[in-house]
Design a protein around this motif. Structure first.
Motif, PDB file in Angstrom:
ATOM      1  N   VAL A  24       0.842  -1.205   0.000  1.00 54.06           N
ATOM      2  CA  VAL A  24       0.000   0.000   0.000  1.00 54.06           C
ATOM      3  C   VAL A  24       0.880   1.259   0.000  1.00 54.06           C
ATOM      4  O   VAL A  24       0.564   2.255  -0.641  1.00 54.06           O
ATOM      5  CB  VAL A  24      -0.955  -0.023   1.219  1.00 54.06           C
ATOM      6  N   LEU A  25       2.024   1.185   0.692  1.00 55.28           N
ATOM      7  CA  LEU A  25       2.913   2.355   0.723  1.00 55.28           C
ATOM      8  C   LEU A  25       3.455   2.662  -0.677  1.00 55.28           C
ATOM      9  O   LEU A  25       3.513   3.822  -1.092  1.00 55.28           O
ATOM     10  CB  LEU A  25       4.072   2.128   1.702  1.00 55.28           C
ATOM     11  N   GLU A  26       3.823   1.596  -1.408  1.00 54.62           N
ATOM     12  CA  GLU A  26       4.331   1.821  -2.774  1.00 54.62           C
ATOM     13  C   GLU A  26       3.242   2.430  -3.662  1.00 54.62           C
ATOM     14  O   GLU A  26       3.507   3.302  -4.486  1.00 54.62           O
ATOM     15  CB  GLU A  26       4.819   0.500  -3.378  1.00 54.62           C
ATOM     16  N   ASP A  36       2.903   9.082   6.305  1.00 50.82           N
ATOM     17  CA  ASP A  36       4.107   9.231   7.126  1.00 50.82           C
ATOM     18  C   ASP A  36       4.885   7.923   7.074  1.00 50.82           C
ATOM     19  O   ASP A  36       4.341   6.855   7.386  1.00 50.82           O
ATOM     20  CB  ASP A  36       3.689   9.551   8.572  1.00 50.82           C
ATOM     21  N   SER A  37       6.134   7.972   6.660  1.00 47.35           N
ATOM     22  CA  SER A  37       6.908   6.732   6.504  1.00 47.35           C
ATOM     23  C   SER A  37       8.362   7.007   6.859  1.00 47.35           C
ATOM     24  O   SER A  37       9.226   7.037   5.996  1.00 47.35           O
ATOM     25  CB  SER A  37       6.785   6.195   5.079  1.00 47.35           C
ATOM     26  N   VAL A  38       8.566   7.197   8.136  1.00 44.24           N
ATOM     27  CA  VAL A  38       9.873   7.638   8.635  1.00 44.24           C
ATOM     28  C   VAL A  38      10.994   6.677   8.225  1.00 44.24           C
ATOM     29  O   VAL A  38      12.079   7.098   7.841  1.00 44.24           O
ATOM     30  CB  VAL A  38       9.820   7.789  10.173  1.00 44.24           C
ATOM     31  N   CYS A  39      10.742   5.355   8.277  1.00 46.78           N
ATOM     32  CA  CYS A  39      11.827   4.405   7.979  1.00 46.78           C
ATOM     33  C   CYS A  39      11.882   4.049   6.497  1.00 46.78           C
ATOM     34  O   CYS A  39      12.658   3.195   6.089  1.00 46.78           O
ATOM     35  CB  CYS A  39      11.693   3.143   8.833  1.00 46.78           C
ATOM     36  N   GLY A  40      11.049   4.686   5.692  1.00 45.85           N
ATOM     37  CA  GLY A  40      11.096   4.457   4.248  1.00 45.85           C
ATOM     38  C   GLY A  40      10.534   3.107   3.840  1.00 45.85           C
ATOM     39  O   GLY A  40      10.900   2.578   2.792  1.00 45.85           O
ATOM     40  N   GLY A  41       9.671   2.515   4.663  1.00 48.55           N
ATOM     41  CA  GLY A  41       9.000   1.270   4.266  1.00 48.55           C
ATOM     42  C   GLY A  41       9.687   0.013   4.739  1.00 48.55           C
ATOM     43  O   GLY A  41       9.415  -1.076   4.234  1.00 48.55           O
ATOM     44  N   LYS A  42      10.558   0.139   5.727  1.00 49.65           N
ATOM     45  CA  LYS A  42      11.277  -1.054   6.198  1.00 49.65           C
ATOM     46  C   LYS A  42      10.557  -1.758   7.343  1.00 49.65           C
ATOM     47  O   LYS A  42      11.058  -2.731   7.895  1.00 49.65           O
ATOM     48  CB  LYS A  42      12.679  -0.663   6.660  1.00 49.65           C
ATOM     49  N   GLY A  43       9.443  -1.223   7.767  1.00 47.39           N
ATOM     50  CA  GLY A  43       8.712  -1.856   8.866  1.00 47.39           C
ATOM     51  C   GLY A  43       9.350  -1.607  10.213  1.00 47.39           C
ATOM     52  O   GLY A  43       9.109  -2.345  11.166  1.00 47.39           O
ATOM     53  N   ARG A  44      10.129  -0.541  10.331  1.00 40.16           N
ATOM     54  CA  ARG A  44      10.834  -0.298  11.599  1.00 40.16           C
ATOM     55  C   ARG A  44      10.270   0.853  12.419  1.00 40.16           C
ATOM     56  O   ARG A  44      10.595   0.993  13.580  1.00 40.16           O
ATOM     57  CB  ARG A  44      12.312   0.022  11.307  1.00 40.16           C
ATOM     58  N   CYS A  45       9.492   1.729  11.801  1.00 43.72           N
ATOM     59  CA  CYS A  45       9.078   2.928  12.556  1.00 43.72           C
ATOM     60  C   CYS A  45       7.639   2.849  13.068  1.00 43.72           C
ATOM     61  O   CYS A  45       7.292   3.513  14.034  1.00 43.72           O
ATOM     62  CB  CYS A  45       9.262   4.180  11.702  1.00 43.72           C
ATOM     63  N   GLY A  46       6.810   2.072  12.421  1.00 47.07           N
ATOM     64  CA  GLY A  46       5.415   1.948  12.852  1.00 47.07           C
ATOM     65  C   GLY A  46       4.585   3.185  12.599  1.00 47.07           C
ATOM     66  O   GLY A  46       3.504   3.343  13.169  1.00 47.07           O
ATOM     67  N   LYS A  47       5.041   4.095  11.740  1.00 49.68           N
ATOM     68  CA  LYS A  47       4.320   5.352  11.532  1.00 49.68           C
ATOM     69  C   LYS A  47       3.315   5.290  10.380  1.00 49.68           C
ATOM     70  O   LYS A  47       2.433   6.134  10.295  1.00 49.68           O
ATOM     71  CB  LYS A  47       5.315   6.482  11.222  1.00 49.68           C
ATOM     72  N   CYS A  48       3.476   4.342   9.457  1.00 47.70           N
ATOM     73  CA  CYS A  48       2.703   4.393   8.203  1.00 47.70           C
ATOM     74  C   CYS A  48       1.323   3.760   8.378  1.00 47.70           C
ATOM     75  O   CYS A  48       0.922   2.896   7.594  1.00 47.70           O
ATOM     76  CB  CYS A  48       3.480   3.706   7.090  1.00 47.70           C
ATOM     77  N   LEU A  49       0.585   4.209   9.383  1.00 45.51           N
ATOM     78  CA  LEU A  49      -0.695   3.570   9.707  1.00 45.51           C
ATOM     79  C   LEU A  49      -1.775   3.859   8.662  1.00 45.51           C
ATOM     80  O   LEU A  49      -1.940   5.001   8.227  1.00 45.51           O
ATOM     81  CB  LEU A  49      -1.193   4.078  11.064  1.00 45.51           C
ATOM     82  N   ARG A  78      -3.502  -1.142   9.990  1.00 41.96           N
ATOM     83  CA  ARG A  78      -2.324  -1.906   9.576  1.00 41.96           C
ATOM     84  C   ARG A  78      -1.214  -0.926   9.187  1.00 41.96           C
ATOM     85  O   ARG A  78      -1.433   0.275   9.115  1.00 41.96           O
ATOM     86  CB  ARG A  78      -2.647  -2.807   8.358  1.00 41.96           C
ATOM     87  N   LEU A  79      -0.030  -1.489   8.886  1.00 38.46           N
ATOM     88  CA  LEU A  79       1.075  -0.657   8.398  1.00 38.46           C
ATOM     89  C   LEU A  79       1.064  -0.699   6.871  1.00 38.46           C
ATOM     90  O   LEU A  79       1.034  -1.784   6.277  1.00 38.46           O
ATOM     91  CB  LEU A  79       2.415  -1.174   8.922  1.00 38.46           C
ATOM     92  N   ALA A  80       1.113   0.475   6.260  1.00 42.57           N
ATOM     93  CA  ALA A  80       1.019   0.536   4.790  1.00 42.57           C
ATOM     94  C   ALA A  80       2.165  -0.208   4.119  1.00 42.57           C
ATOM     95  O   ALA A  80       1.998  -0.796   3.054  1.00 42.57           O
ATOM     96  CB  ALA A  80       1.006   1.995   4.341  1.00 42.57           C
ATOM     97  N   CYS A  81       3.351  -0.196   4.754  1.00 45.38           N
ATOM     98  CA  CYS A  81       4.487  -0.840   4.100  1.00 45.38           C
ATOM     99  C   CYS A  81       4.450  -2.355   4.263  1.00 45.38           C
ATOM    100  O   CYS A  81       5.230  -3.065   3.640  1.00 45.38           O
ATOM    101  CB  CYS A  81       5.799  -0.265   4.634  1.00 45.38           C
ATOM    102  N   GLN A  82       3.553  -2.870   5.124  1.00 44.65           N
ATOM    103  CA  GLN A  82       3.469  -4.316   5.346  1.00 44.65           C
ATOM    104  C   GLN A  82       2.202  -4.901   4.716  1.00 44.65           C
ATOM    105  O   GLN A  82       1.967  -6.096   4.795  1.00 44.65           O
ATOM    106  CB  GLN A  82       3.450  -4.628   6.851  1.00 44.65           C
TER     107      GLN A  82
HETATM  108 FE1  FES Z   1       8.125   2.627   8.728  1.00 46.10          FE
HETATM  109 FE2  FES Z   1       6.095   1.407   7.489  1.00 46.10          FE
HETATM  110  S1  FES Z   1       7.232   3.104   6.838  1.00 46.10           S
HETATM  111  S2  FES Z   1       6.949   0.956   9.412  1.00 46.10           S
END
Ligand code: FES
Length: 636
Positions: A24-26, A36-49, A78-82
């Protein structure tokens, strides 16, 4: 081959068809939806709700379970990058990155009198050709304008018609030795100064006749979708298909959106914009020019280029005429860029004098120290804490952010633009920690004190805000928002890195704290962070408060100076050669200084935060404290 599926984003109402193996993030990146995607989609920040509106969300991944509460999982968050896209998926963006609604970071208007401008206008009446004078059109122009050596094919094609239509009486616009345009001569000329920051891009439209900034606007750098910091962006150029082009276009799109607003206001300004000065950190400049920035992130940390660069603005995808020139200012090193140079220019660091420090506090902090006629600079990886990243309830300074905190018998908070707090921005985090230190709620190592070990005199209201969490104590600022032990550690990393950089530069210059005449804080943070909090937590050395001065967007102001004035542009080029860069990652003492600077100093805390200070923070946009917010206690 992957099937295409249609996904819709709300509340933006955008739909996009993407390959079915996209996240979804892509898809949001392609649709221009700012999640909001602080970690750029790596699943580390939990911001991309995001919220799955289908009612049948996918099972949360192990990674998502780390960030989502059981209630959020039940509600379809959910997280958009996951989350993989699927046909007809409709999602609601929970953490949208809001575009700045402000007019932009205003620069104090400097009126330039008697300056030699960068763009020159020459009104010339040429003798028409005759039987006796068969000089070519171009030679006729260059003999009247001997400084002119070149012109684009486009202008050369137009010249015969323009000359004859005007009876050989034209106004020529020159930049350096190049003829840019020729016209009847009644147009207003414009230039643009652009400060391309990792988070925000600020653009200034300047009237080159009156030397005034006539419009300014700030917006988010759309590269935010690829991560909050420069390292995530550099990684995205490697890991994403066509990543470098995507990042280049994202930055150009952010600037073009601002230019559209300017052009809508002033119809002739597009065609008459002749020169653009671009400043930014080295990664931003590389990415904007579409130059692979990989060398910046790999030892021995080398930029592709460091000198000033001039090119046609259209080559970068900016919506400007073919004749418009774009100039970057020199880079100092792989991490100290044209923005630091421009800021140093604005505050006259090239003028010999007593020791002065200039700090730009952000994910990547830059420090410049001038003493007599020597200037040193370094950059430090301060981490994302002050920009809202890697903090449990961290957010940017947007509506809903707690921007200031005071703790006495209870906690009082100030929220940007609303009564409903959504999170904590950098100034709020800084204040909260400084105030907790001042009340003895945090120890020297940064540990939140257990309620059983608190110093005397702490009120019951405060004690009730302390609560054990899964990873140490929590301190509740209101019933929903609390500080964790991890948040304090993130702030300690930021302040430790900045302070270690300051110490090492001061040592290199042989400067003691008492010698410092001034500490200037550049950028948005400079205006919003309270000096007493910065000193109390030890990010700044302990100087009298009156020596700390915010200087606004000094980088943008420096770009304007270089746009308007030949002399200031030359100064910038000389200054670039004067600055000595210290690479902290290779400095023998950095690690030791950093570890030392992570700790808090009780003497400073007592001196600067021994008593409650008035609410401040992002004062210009904060509302006054609401009485209800003074007594709200955490759920027990
Ligand atoms: Fe950081 Fe999804 S962008 S967890």
């Amino acid at each position: 081959m992957n099937n295409q599926v249609l996904i819709s984003f709300y509340p933006q109402g955008k739909k996009i068809s993407v390959p079915s193996d996209f996240t979804v993030l892509e898809a949001a990146q392609l649709a221009g939806v700012m999640i909001d995607s602080v970690c750029g989609g790596k699943g580390r920040c939990g911001k991309c709700l995001i919220k799955d509106l289908s009612g049948k969300p996918q099972e949360p991944t192990e990674n998502e379970n780390k960030f989502l509460s059981p209630r959020q999982v039940r509600e379809g968050i959910r997280l958009a990058c996951q989350t993989r896209v699927r046909e007809g998926l409709e999602v609601q963006v929970v953490n949208e990155v809001l575009e700045s609604g402000s007019k932009g970071k205003e620069i104090e208007r400097a009126v330039f009198n008697n300056i030699e401008g960068r763009i020159k206008k020459r009104r010339i009446e040429l003798a028409p050709p005759s039987e006796k004078d068969q000089t070519s059109d171009w030679d006729r122009i260059t003999s009247a304008l001997p400084e002119t050596k070149q012109a684009s094919l486009e202008i050369l094609k137009k010249i015969p018609g323009l000359l004859r239509k005007s009876d050989f009486n034209l106004t020529f616009t020159l930049f350096q030795d190049e003829l840019l345009t020729a016209d009847a001569g009644d147009s207003t000329d414009y230039g643009l100064a652009i400060d391309l920051g990792t988070t925000t891009v600020a653009v200034y439209l300047v009237d080159l006749g009156s030397n005034q900034i006539i419009a300014s606007r700030a917006a988010l750098n759309r590269q935010m979708l690829f991560g909050a910091d420069v390292i995530s962006r550099i990684e995205a150029t490697r890991n994403q298909p066509d990543g470098l082009n995507k990042l280049q276009k994202a930055a150009a799109d952010a600037i073009n959106a601002i230019l559209e607003e300017f052009f809508a206001q002033i119809s002739s300004c597009r065609e008459n914009t002749h020169l653009v000065i671009l400043v930014g950190n080295p990664a931003m400049i590389h990415l904007f020019l579409g130059i692979n920035p990989r060398g910046l992130a790999e030892f021995p940390f080398i930029p592709v280029f460091s000198r000033a660069f001039t090119l046609r603005a259209v080559e970068t995808g900016l919506n400007l005429p073919a004749h418009t020139r774009l100039e970057t200012l020199p880079l100092i090193s792989a991490y100290v860029g044209a923005d630091s140079l421009a800021a140093a220019l604005t505050v006259d660091m090239d003028t010999p004098g007593p020791p002065r420090l200039l700090l730009d506090i952000g994910t990547n902090g830059e420090v410049v120290l001038a003493y007599n006629d020597t200037i040193w600079a370094c950059s430090t990886a301060a981490g994302p804490a002050l920009e809202g990243g890697a903090v449990r309830f961290g957010m940017r300074a947007e509506p809903g952010a707690i921007s200031a905190v005071t703790i006495d018998d209870d906690v009082r908070i100030s929220i940007i633009g609303t009564h409903q707090a959504k999170g904590l921005c950098g100034s709020g985090l800084l204040d909260a920690v400084a105030q907790m230190l001042g009340r003895g709620l945090i120890g020297k190592t940064g540990r939140i004190i257990n309620s059983g070990n608190l110093p005397d005199g702490i009120s019951d209201n405060i004690i009730r805000r302390l609560s054990p969490g899964s990873k140490g104590q929590r301190f509740y600022l209101n019933p929903e928002i609390y500080l964790t032990q991890g948040d304090i550690s993130q702030l300690q990393l930021a302040k430790g890195a900045m302070r270690a950089g300051v110490e090492i530069l001061m040592e290199a210059a042989g400067v003691r704290v008492d010698d410092l005449e001034e500490i200037m804080l550049a950028g948005a943070f400079g205006a919003n962070l309270k000096p007493e909090s910065l000193i109390a937590i030890g990010l700044l050395p302990p100087v009298p408060l009156e020596k700390v001065r915010p200087v606004g967007n000094a980088a943008g102001a420096g770009a304007v100076l270089c746009l308007l004035s030949q002399e200031h542009h030359q100064r910038a080029l000389r200054l670039a050669g004067q600055i000595q860069h210290l690479e902290l990652s290779l400095h023998k003492d950095f690690q030791e200084r950093f570890i030392q600077a992570i700790k808090f100093e009780s003497e400073l805390i007592r001196k600067y935060h021994g008593s409650p200070s008035p609410l401040g923070g992002c004062a210009a946009i904060s509302k006054p404290v609401h009485p209800d917010e003074q007594s709200t206690l955490p759920p027990r």
